[in-house]
Design an enzyme around this catalytic site. Structure first.
Site, PDB file in Angstrom:
ATOM      1  N   THR A 133       0.814  -1.222   0.000  1.00  0.00           N
ATOM      2  CA  THR A 133       0.000   0.000   0.000  1.00  0.00           C
ATOM      3  C   THR A 133       0.849   1.275   0.000  1.00  0.00           C
ATOM      4  O   THR A 133       1.986   1.272   0.487  1.00  0.00           O
ATOM      5  CB  THR A 133      -0.899   0.005   1.257  1.00  0.00           C
ATOM      6  N   ASP A 134       0.241   2.360  -0.474  1.00  0.00           N
ATOM      7  CA  ASP A 134       0.934   3.655  -0.402  1.00  0.00           C
ATOM      8  C   ASP A 134       1.010   4.183   1.035  1.00  0.00           C
ATOM      9  O   ASP A 134       1.779   5.100   1.325  1.00  0.00           O
ATOM     10  CB  ASP A 134       0.255   4.690  -1.313  1.00  0.00           C
ATOM     11  N   GLU A 135       0.201   3.578   1.944  1.00  0.00           N
ATOM     12  CA  GLU A 135       0.186   4.090   3.324  1.00  0.00           C
ATOM     13  C   GLU A 135       1.523   3.914   4.020  1.00  0.00           C
ATOM     14  O   GLU A 135       1.783   4.545   5.041  1.00  0.00           O
ATOM     15  CB  GLU A 135      -0.911   3.398   4.141  1.00  0.00           C
ATOM     16  N   TYR A 159      -1.934  -0.509  10.895  1.00  0.00           N
ATOM     17  CA  TYR A 159      -2.050  -1.204   9.596  1.00  0.00           C
ATOM     18  C   TYR A 159      -0.854  -0.864   8.716  1.00  0.00           C
ATOM     19  O   TYR A 159      -0.177  -1.760   8.174  1.00  0.00           O
ATOM     20  CB  TYR A 159      -3.357  -0.792   8.896  1.00  0.00           C
ATOM     21  N   LYS A 163       2.149  -3.309   7.233  1.00  0.00           N
ATOM     22  CA  LYS A 163       2.448  -3.488   5.804  1.00  0.00           C
ATOM     23  C   LYS A 163       3.896  -3.065   5.522  1.00  0.00           C
ATOM     24  O   LYS A 163       4.586  -3.692   4.716  1.00  0.00           O
ATOM     25  CB  LYS A 163       1.481  -2.662   4.937  1.00  0.00           C
TER      26      LYS A 163
HETATM   27  P1  NAD Z   1      -9.700  -7.388   2.011  1.00  0.00           P
HETATM   28  O1  NAD Z   1      -9.673  -7.079   3.469  1.00  0.00           O
HETATM   29  O2  NAD Z   1     -10.928  -7.103   1.228  1.00  0.00           O
HETATM   30  O3  NAD Z   1      -9.368  -8.939   1.789  1.00  0.00           O
HETATM   31  C1  NAD Z   1      -8.330  -9.595   2.475  1.00  0.00           C
HETATM   32  C2  NAD Z   1      -8.524 -11.083   2.284  1.00  0.00           C
HETATM   33  O4  NAD Z   1      -7.434 -11.741   2.993  1.00  0.00           O
HETATM   34  C3  NAD Z   1      -9.828 -11.633   2.874  1.00  0.00           C
HETATM   35  O5  NAD Z   1     -10.458 -12.490   1.953  1.00  0.00           O
HETATM   36  C4  NAD Z   1      -9.378 -12.392   4.109  1.00  0.00           C
HETATM   37  O6  NAD Z   1     -10.205 -13.511   4.406  1.00  0.00           O
HETATM   38  C5  NAD Z   1      -7.976 -12.834   3.711  1.00  0.00           C
HETATM   39  N1  NAD Z   1      -7.123 -13.100   4.877  1.00  0.00           N
HETATM   40  C6  NAD Z   1      -6.960 -12.324   5.985  1.00  0.00           C
HETATM   41  N2  NAD Z   1      -6.111 -12.911   6.835  1.00  0.00           N
HETATM   42  C7  NAD Z   1      -5.700 -14.062   6.259  1.00  0.00           C
HETATM   43  C8  NAD Z   1      -4.801 -15.086   6.646  1.00  0.00           C
HETATM   44  N3  NAD Z   1      -4.147 -15.049   7.812  1.00  0.00           N
HETATM   45  N4  NAD Z   1      -4.601 -16.128   5.801  1.00  0.00           N
HETATM   46  C9  NAD Z   1      -5.277 -16.191   4.618  1.00  0.00           C
HETATM   47  N5  NAD Z   1      -6.138 -15.251   4.205  1.00  0.00           N
HETATM   48  C10 NAD Z   1      -6.355 -14.195   5.019  1.00  0.00           C
HETATM   49  O7  NAD Z   1      -8.447  -6.642   1.411  1.00  0.00           O
HETATM   50  P2  NAD Z   1      -8.253  -5.965  -0.027  1.00  0.00           P
HETATM   51  O8  NAD Z   1      -8.792  -4.591   0.010  1.00  0.00           O
HETATM   52  O9  NAD Z   1      -8.705  -6.901  -1.065  1.00  0.00           O
HETATM   53  O10 NAD Z   1      -6.662  -5.840  -0.049  1.00  0.00           O
HETATM   54  C11 NAD Z   1      -5.860  -6.868  -0.605  1.00  0.00           C
HETATM   55  C12 NAD Z   1      -4.392  -6.484  -0.428  1.00  0.00           C
HETATM   56  O11 NAD Z   1      -4.151  -5.244  -1.075  1.00  0.00           O
HETATM   57  C13 NAD Z   1      -3.977  -6.293   1.039  1.00  0.00           C
HETATM   58  O12 NAD Z   1      -2.688  -6.795   1.191  1.00  0.00           O
HETATM   59  C14 NAD Z   1      -3.992  -4.788   1.215  1.00  0.00           C
HETATM   60  O13 NAD Z   1      -3.071  -4.402   2.204  1.00  0.00           O
HETATM   61  C15 NAD Z   1      -3.577  -4.315  -0.152  1.00  0.00           C
HETATM   62  N6  NAD Z   1      -4.070  -2.983  -0.523  1.00  0.00           N
HETATM   63  C16 NAD Z   1      -5.417  -2.718  -0.541  1.00  0.00           C
HETATM   64  C17 NAD Z   1      -5.857  -1.459  -0.943  1.00  0.00           C
HETATM   65  C18 NAD Z   1      -7.319  -1.096  -0.981  1.00  0.00           C
HETATM   66  O14 NAD Z   1      -7.637   0.065  -1.248  1.00  0.00           O
HETATM   67  N7  NAD Z   1      -8.237  -2.011  -0.768  1.00  0.00           N
HETATM   68  C19 NAD Z   1      -4.923  -0.483  -1.319  1.00  0.00           C
HETATM   69  C20 NAD Z   1      -3.573  -0.791  -1.232  1.00  0.00           C
HETATM   70  C21 NAD Z   1      -3.157  -2.054  -0.872  1.00  0.00           C
HETATM   71  O1  DAU Z   2      -4.199   3.945   0.449  1.00  0.00           O
HETATM   72  C1  DAU Z   2      -4.377   2.575   0.361  1.00  0.00           C
HETATM   73  C2  DAU Z   2      -5.237   2.095   1.506  1.00  0.00           C
HETATM   74  O2  DAU Z   2      -6.559   2.533   1.227  1.00  0.00           O
HETATM   75  C3  DAU Z   2      -5.218   0.581   1.687  1.00  0.00           C
HETATM   76  O3  DAU Z   2      -3.915   0.165   2.013  1.00  0.00           O
HETATM   77  C4  DAU Z   2      -6.204   0.144   2.772  1.00  0.00           C
HETATM   78  O4  DAU Z   2      -6.234  -1.277   2.840  1.00  0.00           O
HETATM   79  C5  DAU Z   2      -7.571   0.660   2.397  1.00  0.00           C
HETATM   80  O5  DAU Z   2      -8.501   0.346   3.415  1.00  0.00           O
HETATM   81  C6  DAU Z   2      -7.528   2.179   2.175  1.00  0.00           C
HETATM   82  O6  DAU Z   2      -7.249   2.854   3.438  1.00  0.00           O
HETATM   83  P1  DAU Z   2      -8.012   4.203   3.845  1.00  0.00           P
HETATM   84  O7  DAU Z   2      -7.948   4.380   5.281  1.00  0.00           O
HETATM   85  O8  DAU Z   2      -7.569   5.340   2.977  1.00  0.00           O
HETATM   86  O9  DAU Z   2      -9.500   3.788   3.344  1.00  0.00           O
HETATM   87  P2  DAU Z   2     -10.941   4.020   4.006  1.00  0.00           P
HETATM   88  O10 DAU Z   2     -11.943   3.602   2.982  1.00  0.00           O
HETATM   89  O11 DAU Z   2     -11.036   3.415   5.351  1.00  0.00           O
HETATM   90  O12 DAU Z   2     -11.009   5.590   4.174  1.00  0.00           O
HETATM   91  C7  DAU Z   2     -10.835   6.451   3.065  1.00  0.00           C
HETATM   92  C8  DAU Z   2     -10.905   7.889   3.576  1.00  0.00           C
HETATM   93  O13 DAU Z   2     -12.224   8.151   4.058  1.00  0.00           O
HETATM   94  C9  DAU Z   2      -9.991   8.148   4.758  1.00  0.00           C
HETATM   95  O14 DAU Z   2      -9.496   9.480   4.670  1.00  0.00           O
HETATM   96  C10 DAU Z   2     -10.898   8.017   5.976  1.00  0.00           C
HETATM   97  C11 DAU Z   2     -12.241   8.501   5.449  1.00  0.00           C
HETATM   98  N1  DAU Z   2     -13.435   7.875   6.059  1.00  0.00           N
HETATM   99  C12 DAU Z   2     -13.520   6.527   6.089  1.00  0.00           C
HETATM  100  C13 DAU Z   2     -14.616   5.905   6.647  1.00  0.00           C
HETATM  101  C14 DAU Z   2     -14.693   4.396   6.697  1.00  0.00           C
HETATM  102  C15 DAU Z   2     -14.467   8.680   6.547  1.00  0.00           C
HETATM  103  O15 DAU Z   2     -14.402   9.925   6.470  1.00  0.00           O
HETATM  104  N2  DAU Z   2     -15.541   8.077   7.093  1.00  0.00           N
HETATM  105  C16 DAU Z   2     -15.673   6.721   7.188  1.00  0.00           C
HETATM  106  O16 DAU Z   2     -16.693   6.229   7.726  1.00  0.00           O
END
Ligand code: NAD
Ligand code: DAU
Length: 370
Positions: A133-135, A159, A163
C-alpha cells in the site's frame, strides 16, 4: 500454462484479480488460499469453484505445513500475495491481528515459497508478488510531490506499520536469499466486491438506508482513487514483466478529498433515483426516494486518530517500464461502482448482517457530530 497461488483471493481485490487472471490467461491453474475472515466473500468465486475452474483452499497463510503441501501438490511458479488485514480503523481498534497476518503470515508464506522453490530447483522461473500500500509512505502535505518508489517509509497507523514491516521482509528475502520477489504499493482501490466498511461502499449503503454519512474530521483528507480493474491489470503486468527485486507504485491519478467523494456519491445516487422510479420503492428510506438530495445525510464526525492527510502516487515507473497505465476516470468508475451496489443488494445485505453491525457500533458509536 502456469500454476498460480493467490492468497487473499476471496477478498475485494483478490476476487477481482481471480476473475481478471482467468480472463487474461485462461490456461493457467489458479489456487486461492484464504482464511475467510469477516472480509472475505465467496459468492463471486462459487461458480468457478463448482465447475473446478479454480481450486479454493480455506486456510491461513501462516500455516506453513498447509502452504508447503499446496506447493508440493501444485508446483506454483507464481504467488500473488494479497491476504491481509486491510482496514485502518480496525487496526486502530485492535492491532494484534494485523501483526499476526500482515507480518508473521507474510513471513511464513515467504519462507515456505523460498524453501519450496529451492528444493524443487525452480527459483529461476518463479515470481512472488507482494501487494502492498501507499500508506507505508505516510502522509503528504498539499504541496508535496506524489510518492515515488524512493519515498521514505513513514507509516502512521498500525495497519501501515504492519504493511511496511512486510515490505521490509520481502526486500530482505530478495537481498539475502535471492528470493524472486516484487513489491507493488498502490493507492485506494474502489469497485465491485469492496467490503462496506470502506469509505465508498459504506457511504452508498448508508445513503440507500437513509443513515448519516459519517465524514471524519472536516473531510479535507485526500486519497488517490484507483479502480480495481486498473489495479489488477497493473498487478498482472508487474508479476509477468516487472524486474525482480523492484518496487512499482500503482496509482489512479485521481486525487479527491473525502468531502468531494461523498458529494459525488450523493449526486450519482440522486441521478439514479431520478432516472429509475423503481429505486424509490426498493429503498424508501433514501432521501432521493422522496426527491431530496442524499447530501442532506452528510455528517462530520470525530476524526480518525493519526489520520493521514493526503496520499498521491507517481506511477511513472510502471508506465515507463511496463507500459501499464490506468484508464478508468474517477467519475465514470464511481458511477459504475454505485450502480454495482444498486444491482447487488443481496450481496451487501449478506455482508452487512451479523458481526458487521457490531463493528459499526464499535467504530461509530463513540463518534460525535463535530
Ligand atoms: P480485504 O480485506 O478485502 O481482503 C483480504 C482477504 O485476505 C480476505 O479475503 C481475508 O479472508 C484474507 N485473509 C486475511 N487474513 C488471512 C490469513 N491469515 N490467511 C489467509 N487469508 C487471510 O483486502 P483488499 O482490500 O482486497 O486488499 C488486498 C491487499 O491489497 C492487502 O494486502 C492490502 O493491504 C492491499 N491494498 C489494498 C488497498 C485497498 O484500497 N483495498 C490499497 C492498497 C493495498
Ligand atoms: O491507500 C491505500 C489504503 O486505502 C489501503 O492500504 C487500505 O487497505 C484501504 O482500506 C484504504 O485505506 P483508507 O484508510 O484510505 O481507506 P478508508 O476507505 O477506510 O477511508 C478512506 C478515507 O475516508 C480516509 O481518509 C478516511 C475517510 N473515512 C472513512 C470511513 C470508513 C471517513 O471519512 N468516514 C468513514 O466512515
Amino acid at each position: 500454462m502456469r500454476n498460480i497461488l493467490i492468497s487473499g483471493g476471496a477478498g475485494f481485490i483478490g476476487q477481482n484479480l481471480v476473475h481478471a487472471w482467468r480472463a487474461a490467461r485462461p490456461a493457467d491453474r489458479i489456487v486461492v488460499l484464504d482464511a475467510v475472515t469477516y472480509a472475505a466473500n465467496l459468492r463471486s468465486l462459487d461458480p468457478l469453484i463448482a465447475d473446478r475452474s479454480i481450486t479454493f483452499v480455506k486456510g491461513d497463510i501462516g500455516d506453513a505445513a498447509l502452504v508447503r503441501r499446496l506447493f508440493d501438490e501444485h508446483q506454483f511458479t507464481r504467488v500473488a500475495h494479497l491476504a491481509a488485514e486491510s482496514h485502518v480503523d480496525r487496526s486502530i481498534a485492535d492491532p494484534e491481528a494485523f501483526l499476526q497476518t500482515n507480518v508473521l503470515g507474510t513471513f511464513a508464506l515467504l519462507q515456505t515459497a523460498l524453501d519450496s522453490w529451492r528444493s524443487a530447483g525452480t527459483m529461476d522461473d518463479a515470481r512472488f508478488l507482494h501487494v502492498s500500500t501507499d500508506e507505508v509512505y505516510g502522509s503528504l502535505g498539499l504541496a508535496d510531490p506524489a510518492f515515488s518508489e524512493t519515498s521514505p517509509y513513514r507509516p502512521n497507523s498500525p495497519y501501515a506499520a504492519s504493511k511496511a514491516a512486510s515490505d521490509h521482509l520481502v526486500r530482505s528475502f530478495v537481498v539475502t536469499y535471492g528470493m524472486p520477489a516484487l513489491i507493488t504499493n498502490c493507492s485506494n482501490n474502489y469497485g465491485s466486491y469492496q467490503h462496506p466498511e470502506k469509505l465508498i461502499p459504506l457511504m452508498v449503503i448508508h445513503a440507500l438506508e437513509g443513515k448519516p454519512l459519517p465524514i471524519y474530521g472536516d473531510g479535507s483528507n485526500i486519497r488517490d482513487w484507483l479502480h480495481v480493474s486498473d489495479h489488477c491489470d497493473a498487478l498482472m503486468a508487474v508479476i509477468e514483466r516487472g524486474r525482480i527485486g523492484e518496487t512499482y507504485n500503482i496509482g489512479g491519478g485521481n486525487e479527491r478529498n473525502n468531502r468531494d467523494v461523498v458529494g459525488l456519491i450523493c449526486d450519482t445516487l440522486d441521478r439514479a433515483f431520478a432516472i429509475d422510479p423503481k429505486l424509490a420503492s426498493r429503498f424508501p428510506s433514501c432521501p432521493a426516494a422522496s426527491g431530496n438530495s442524499c447530501r442532506s445525510l452528510i455528517s462530520f464526525v470525530t476524526d480518525r486518530p493519526g489520520h493521514d492527510h493526503r496520499y498521491a502516487i507517481d506511477a511513472g515507473k510502471l508506465a515507463r517500464e511496463l507500459g501499464s497505465r490506468c484508464s478508468i476516470g474517477f467519475e465514470a468508475g464511481l458511477e459504475q461502482t454505485v450502480n454495482w451496489y444498486l444491482d447487488q443488494e443481496t450481496w451487501w445485505r449478506d455482508v452487512t448482517s451479523g458481526a458487521y453491525q457490531a463493528w459499526i457500533e464499535k467504530n461509530y458509536g463513540f463518534r460525535i457530530a463535530v
